[in-house]
Write an enzyme that holds these catalytic residues in place. Structure first.
Site, PDB file in Angstrom:
ATOM      1  N   GLN A  76     -38.458 -30.116 -27.121  1.00  0.00           N
ATOM      2  CA  GLN A  76     -39.892 -30.410 -26.979  1.00  0.00           C
ATOM      3  C   GLN A  76     -40.160 -31.921 -26.909  1.00  0.00           C
ATOM      4  O   GLN A  76     -41.120 -32.353 -26.270  1.00  0.00           O
ATOM      5  CB  GLN A  76     -40.656 -29.774 -28.148  1.00  0.00           C
ATOM      6  CG  GLN A  76     -42.132 -29.558 -27.890  1.00  0.00           C
ATOM      7  CD  GLN A  76     -42.444 -28.266 -27.128  1.00  0.00           C
ATOM      8  OE1 GLN A  76     -41.870 -27.227 -27.403  1.00  0.00           O
ATOM      9  NE2 GLN A  76     -43.342 -28.342 -26.161  1.00  0.00           N
ATOM     10  N   LYS A 123     -39.597 -32.745 -23.222  1.00  0.00           N
ATOM     11  CA  LYS A 123     -40.585 -32.042 -22.408  1.00  0.00           C
ATOM     12  C   LYS A 123     -41.946 -32.729 -22.532  1.00  0.00           C
ATOM     13  O   LYS A 123     -42.608 -33.027 -21.543  1.00  0.00           O
ATOM     14  CB  LYS A 123     -40.695 -30.590 -22.889  1.00  0.00           C
ATOM     15  CG  LYS A 123     -41.664 -29.740 -22.101  1.00  0.00           C
ATOM     16  CD  LYS A 123     -42.018 -28.436 -22.796  1.00  0.00           C
ATOM     17  CE  LYS A 123     -40.820 -27.597 -23.138  1.00  0.00           C
ATOM     18  NZ  LYS A 123     -41.188 -26.225 -23.574  1.00  0.00           N
ATOM     19  N   LYS A 167     -41.622 -28.007 -33.514  1.00  0.00           N
ATOM     20  CA  LYS A 167     -41.607 -26.550 -33.309  1.00  0.00           C
ATOM     21  C   LYS A 167     -41.629 -25.889 -34.667  1.00  0.00           C
ATOM     22  O   LYS A 167     -41.206 -26.488 -35.660  1.00  0.00           O
ATOM     23  CB  LYS A 167     -40.330 -26.123 -32.572  1.00  0.00           C
ATOM     24  CG  LYS A 167     -40.434 -24.771 -31.925  1.00  0.00           C
ATOM     25  CD  LYS A 167     -41.092 -24.875 -30.565  1.00  0.00           C
ATOM     26  CE  LYS A 167     -41.327 -23.525 -29.936  1.00  0.00           C
ATOM     27  NZ  LYS A 167     -41.773 -23.686 -28.537  1.00  0.00           N
ATOM     28  N   GLY A 210     -48.849 -21.524 -29.384  1.00  0.00           N
ATOM     29  CA  GLY A 210     -48.105 -20.275 -29.295  1.00  0.00           C
ATOM     30  C   GLY A 210     -46.700 -20.447 -28.761  1.00  0.00           C
ATOM     31  O   GLY A 210     -46.323 -21.502 -28.259  1.00  0.00           O
ATOM     32  N   ASP A 211     -45.936 -19.396 -28.904  1.00  0.00           N
ATOM     33  CA  ASP A 211     -44.597 -19.267 -28.315  1.00  0.00           C
ATOM     34  C   ASP A 211     -44.300 -17.765 -28.399  1.00  0.00           C
ATOM     35  O   ASP A 211     -45.235 -16.961 -28.507  1.00  0.00           O
ATOM     36  CB  ASP A 211     -43.570 -20.116 -29.076  1.00  0.00           C
ATOM     37  CG  ASP A 211     -42.245 -20.246 -28.331  1.00  0.00           C
ATOM     38  OD1 ASP A 211     -42.163 -21.045 -27.387  1.00  0.00           O
ATOM     39  OD2 ASP A 211     -41.274 -19.534 -28.670  1.00  0.00           O
ATOM     40  N   ASN A 255     -46.284 -13.788 -21.938  1.00  0.00           N
ATOM     41  CA  ASN A 255     -47.235 -14.762 -21.404  1.00  0.00           C
ATOM     42  C   ASN A 255     -46.680 -15.505 -20.186  1.00  0.00           C
ATOM     43  O   ASN A 255     -47.314 -15.568 -19.125  1.00  0.00           O
ATOM     44  CB  ASN A 255     -47.638 -15.740 -22.518  1.00  0.00           C
ATOM     45  CG  ASN A 255     -48.492 -16.869 -21.996  1.00  0.00           C
ATOM     46  OD1 ASN A 255     -47.985 -17.939 -21.686  1.00  0.00           O
ATOM     47  ND2 ASN A 255     -49.779 -16.637 -21.826  1.00  0.00           N
ATOM     48  N   SER A 312     -52.085 -27.630 -23.141  1.00  0.00           N
ATOM     49  CA  SER A 312     -52.390 -27.788 -24.573  1.00  0.00           C
ATOM     50  C   SER A 312     -52.916 -29.203 -24.841  1.00  0.00           C
ATOM     51  O   SER A 312     -53.886 -29.388 -25.576  1.00  0.00           O
ATOM     52  CB  SER A 312     -51.135 -27.566 -25.415  1.00  0.00           C
ATOM     53  OG  SER A 312     -50.900 -26.194 -25.622  1.00  0.00           O
TER      54      SER A 312
HETATM   55  P1  NDP Z   1     -44.081 -13.702 -25.320  1.00  0.00           P
HETATM   56  O1  NDP Z   1     -43.892 -13.290 -26.716  1.00  0.00           O
HETATM   57  O2  NDP Z   1     -45.418 -13.608 -24.691  1.00  0.00           O
HETATM   58  O3  NDP Z   1     -43.094 -12.867 -24.373  1.00  0.00           O
HETATM   59  C1  NDP Z   1     -41.723 -12.913 -24.565  1.00  0.00           C
HETATM   60  C2  NDP Z   1     -41.076 -11.962 -23.570  1.00  0.00           C
HETATM   61  O4  NDP Z   1     -39.658 -12.111 -23.641  1.00  0.00           O
HETATM   62  C3  NDP Z   1     -41.350 -10.503 -23.897  1.00  0.00           C
HETATM   63  O5  NDP Z   1     -41.283  -9.750 -22.708  1.00  0.00           O
HETATM   64  C4  NDP Z   1     -40.219 -10.156 -24.825  1.00  0.00           C
HETATM   65  O6  NDP Z   1     -39.909  -8.770 -24.889  1.00  0.00           O
HETATM   66  C5  NDP Z   1     -39.069 -10.933 -24.210  1.00  0.00           C
HETATM   67  N1  NDP Z   1     -38.108 -11.340 -25.254  1.00  0.00           N
HETATM   68  C6  NDP Z   1     -38.384 -12.018 -26.385  1.00  0.00           C
HETATM   69  N2  NDP Z   1     -37.276 -12.207 -27.115  1.00  0.00           N
HETATM   70  C7  NDP Z   1     -36.301 -11.612 -26.440  1.00  0.00           C
HETATM   71  C8  NDP Z   1     -34.923 -11.453 -26.689  1.00  0.00           C
HETATM   72  N3  NDP Z   1     -34.346 -11.942 -27.800  1.00  0.00           N
HETATM   73  N4  NDP Z   1     -34.193 -10.803 -25.760  1.00  0.00           N
HETATM   74  C9  NDP Z   1     -34.781 -10.297 -24.644  1.00  0.00           C
HETATM   75  N5  NDP Z   1     -36.092 -10.425 -24.354  1.00  0.00           N
HETATM   76  C10 NDP Z   1     -36.825 -11.059 -25.237  1.00  0.00           C
HETATM   77  O7  NDP Z   1     -43.511 -15.180 -25.220  1.00  0.00           O
HETATM   78  P2  NDP Z   1     -43.751 -16.285 -24.094  1.00  0.00           P
HETATM   79  O8  NDP Z   1     -43.907 -15.649 -22.772  1.00  0.00           O
HETATM   80  O9  NDP Z   1     -44.790 -17.193 -24.588  1.00  0.00           O
HETATM   81  O10 NDP Z   1     -42.363 -17.082 -24.164  1.00  0.00           O
HETATM   82  C11 NDP Z   1     -41.265 -16.770 -23.320  1.00  0.00           C
HETATM   83  C12 NDP Z   1     -40.348 -17.975 -23.231  1.00  0.00           C
HETATM   84  O11 NDP Z   1     -41.075 -19.086 -22.675  1.00  0.00           O
HETATM   85  C13 NDP Z   1     -39.787 -18.499 -24.566  1.00  0.00           C
HETATM   86  O12 NDP Z   1     -38.504 -19.033 -24.343  1.00  0.00           O
HETATM   87  C14 NDP Z   1     -40.744 -19.619 -24.935  1.00  0.00           C
HETATM   88  O13 NDP Z   1     -40.142 -20.548 -25.794  1.00  0.00           O
HETATM   89  C15 NDP Z   1     -40.999 -20.217 -23.560  1.00  0.00           C
HETATM   90  N6  NDP Z   1     -42.202 -21.008 -23.391  1.00  0.00           N
HETATM   91  C16 NDP Z   1     -43.442 -20.519 -23.715  1.00  0.00           C
HETATM   92  C17 NDP Z   1     -44.551 -21.291 -23.508  1.00  0.00           C
HETATM   93  C18 NDP Z   1     -45.930 -20.780 -23.747  1.00  0.00           C
HETATM   94  O14 NDP Z   1     -46.874 -21.507 -23.448  1.00  0.00           O
HETATM   95  N7  NDP Z   1     -46.120 -19.583 -24.265  1.00  0.00           N
HETATM   96  C19 NDP Z   1     -44.448 -22.665 -23.005  1.00  0.00           C
HETATM   97  C20 NDP Z   1     -43.115 -23.062 -22.627  1.00  0.00           C
HETATM   98  C21 NDP Z   1     -42.050 -22.256 -22.846  1.00  0.00           C
HETATM   99  P3  NDP Z   1     -40.636  -7.803 -25.953  1.00  0.00           P
HETATM  100  O15 NDP Z   1     -41.964  -7.478 -25.356  1.00  0.00           O
HETATM  101  O16 NDP Z   1     -39.696  -6.666 -26.049  1.00  0.00           O
HETATM  102  O17 NDP Z   1     -40.727  -8.566 -27.227  1.00  0.00           O
HETATM  103  O1  2IT Z   2     -42.270 -24.328 -25.586  1.00  0.00           O
HETATM  104  C1  2IT Z   2     -43.427 -24.748 -25.394  1.00  0.00           C
HETATM  105  O2  2IT Z   2     -43.645 -25.769 -24.722  1.00  0.00           O
HETATM  106  C2  2IT Z   2     -44.541 -23.993 -25.958  1.00  0.00           C
HETATM  107  N1  2IT Z   2     -44.310 -22.943 -26.555  1.00  0.00           N
HETATM  108  C3  2IT Z   2     -45.938 -24.510 -25.837  1.00  0.00           C
HETATM  109  C4  2IT Z   2     -46.197 -25.574 -26.851  1.00  0.00           C
HETATM  110  C5  2IT Z   2     -47.628 -26.079 -26.933  1.00  0.00           C
HETATM  111  O3  2IT Z   2     -47.869 -26.876 -27.853  1.00  0.00           O
HETATM  112  O4  2IT Z   2     -48.466 -25.685 -26.135  1.00  0.00           O
END
Ligand code: NDP
Ligand code: 2IT
Length: 444
Positions: free
Chosen positions: A110, A113, A125, A164-165, A239, A376
């Site tokens: 992070q 990034k 984080k 969120g994450d 997401n 954000s």
């Molecule tokens: P969500 O919780 O909305 O979705 C996660 C998705 O990935 C779900 O479909 C989930 O399945 C699946 N998943 C989670 N853990 C695992 C695992 N161990 N093995 C297989 N599938 C898995 O999270 P986000 O979409 O927010 O985050 C997804 C990725 O993007 C993460 O790596 C996060 O760090 C990264 N990210 C998120 C950001 C954000 O703004 N939200 C920003 C930048 C990066 P299930 O429904 O079964 O749990």
């Molecule tokens: O991994 C990421 O960049 C996030 N989960 C979003 C972090 C944020 O502060 O919006």
């Protein structure tokens, strides 16, 4: 032994069991070699030693009561890694796999990034091994309130701004924010990803997925390619995956597969995103329910099989280390042209090497998924201004930010003789700003 090797060895000595953290540090240090070797000033100021050690790590107990009246206890943590360029900023992850090594890898990534966004935000984080799956809203609320009973001491709009994450969306942010307000009496923009009725920004929900597509469009655009007519595979259905799919489809791509942690669906006609949204956002269901509504699609148990589906563009948007060497080789054999990481570190070091050695355009997560944290930071700006911008205005800023991130990565890679290596470019461009700020601020 060289400076980089000495620093990495010491990280291994001190954190040997934190394998994801070691992986992230190794990837960054190896790609910083050209800039470190050219500029002895970084070693003189012990910049690498200071970057790999967080400013502080806070670990605490979260007791809460489940719906049957039983007391449950989880572990939570916040790792404040580096605030050289702005207040600590980064998400909170709720997933049973969460441990200190995973949160440290995410916090470390992070830093770079957030620097790449060009906005004033440092790296942090947090998270907990709490599993929101199958919990009632009331259980999630009691857990979030209990977590905040401790965390409110360490966060603040100019100190540390979580978001969120995995496992943390609008519902959890609302409960965190509500409890922070109750405990402090402050209506602070202390969280981002807030609801639109209480200080959230339009486009934040879409930002990471949209930003990913904007970045990849720039990267492939320079090679004369685009999303129109491309076959795309996206892992995850949360997401990031959902809004990556939406924007890719808007640009004419055919997205043929999506997944969750149990398995994946393959729909050769093209994924119907309204069905996925209804299942995953509407009722927190499982991706396998897709085939109940779209009988022509196939469901397969297990996650890694999704990478055996032939595609032009692969977008891993679920979690870390989803694409290993073997999956990368299959993607290459099937003719993948570009890979864009929506998740954080979804490709192993060996997998990345396979892509780079085979001329696949590879966008590393710390650059290509920076759209979420960028919006954000725009949410923080709007909160400070007591104003809200329109969807179009935020989306346009997001687009410009992603184009700039792409150009900075491309130019940094080229400057050091690594044309088209966006891993090297992202790490160097992110690092230089943070290192310069650290040196300017003296030893602390
Ligand atoms: P969500 O919780 O909305 O979705 C996660 C998705 O990935 C779900 O479909 C989930 O399945 C699946 N998943 C989670 N853990 C695992 C695992 N161990 N093995 C297989 N599938 C898995 O999270 P986000 O979409 O927010 O985050 C997804 C990725 O993007 C993460 O790596 C996060 O760090 C990264 N990210 C998120 C950001 C954000 O703004 N939200 C920003 C930048 C990066 P299930 O429904 O079964 O749990
Ligand atoms: O991994 C990421 O960049 C996030 N989960 C979003 C972090 C944020 O502060 O919006």
């Amino acid at each position: 032994m060289g400076y980089i090797e000495r620093v990495y060895d010491s990280v291994v000595q001190k954190n040997g069991e934190q394998k994801e953290f070691l992986q992230a540090v190794k990837e960054v240090l190896d790609s910083l070699r050209p800039v470190i070797e050219k500029n002895p000033v970084y070693e003189q100021h012990a910049i690498l030693e200071r970057l790999v050690e967080p400013d502080r790590q806070i670990i605490f107990r979260v007791p809460w009561t489940d719906d049957s009246g039983k007391v449950q206890v989880n572990r939570a943590m916040r790792v404040q890694f580096n605030n050289a360029v702005g207040p600590y900023k980064g998400g909170m992850r709720l997933h049973p796999s969460v441990n200190l090594g995973i949160i440290k890898f995410l916090g470390f990534e992070q830093i770079f990034k957030n620097s790449l966004t060009g906005l004033p935000i440092g790296g942090a984080k947090g998270g907990s091994d709490f599993d929101p799956h199958g919990k009632s809203d009331a259980e999630v609320m009691r857990f979030c309130q209990s977590l905040m009973n401790e965390m409110y001491k360490y966060v603040g709009p100019d100190v540390d701004v979580p978001a969120g994450d995995i496992g943390v969306g609008a519902r959890e942010i609302g409960y965190f924010f509500g409890q922070y307000k109750k405990l402090t009496d402050n209506y602070h923009g202390v969280f981002t990803g807030k609801g639109l009725t209480y200080g959230g920004s339009l486009t934040r929900t879409e930002a990471t997925g949209f930003g990913l597509i904007y970045f990849v469009s720039e990267m492939i655009g320079e090679k004369g390619r685009n999303f129109d007519g491309a076959t795309v595979v996206i892992s995850g259905s949360g997401n990031v995956a959902t809004f990556a799919c939406q924007k890719a489809q808007e640009l004419g791509a055919k997205v043929v597969a999506m997944s969750d942690s149990n398995g994946y669906v393959y729909d050769k006609e093209g994924i119907k995103l309204d069905v996925v949204k209804e299942i995953k956002i509407g009722r927190r269901g499982r991706i396998k329910e897709y085939v109940d509504q779209v009988p022509s699609a196939e469901y397969h148990e297990g996650c890694s099989g999704i990478w055996t589906i032939p595609c032009d563009i692969a977008l891993p948007c679920a979690t870390q280390n989803e694409i290993d060497e073997e999956s990368a080789k299959i993607l290459v054999k099937n003719g993948v042209f570009a890979v864009g990481e929506g998740a954080n570190m979804p490709t192993t070091i060996e997998g990345t090497k396979v892509f780079q050695e085979n001329g696949v355009l590879f966008a590393p997560g710390k650059a290509s998924n920076a759209g979420g944290v960028s919006v954000s930071a725009l949410e923080m700006s709007q909160n400070s201004l007591r104003l809200s911008w329109t969807f179009e205005e935020v989306d346009e800023r997001l687009h410009n930010i992603m184009v700039n991130i792409y150009k900075n990565c491309r130019d940094a890679a080229e400057k050091y003789g690594y044309k088209d290596n966006f891993v090297v470019g992202a790490n160097i461009a992110g690092f230089e700003k943070v290192a310069t700020a650290m040196i300017a601020q003296g030893l602390y």
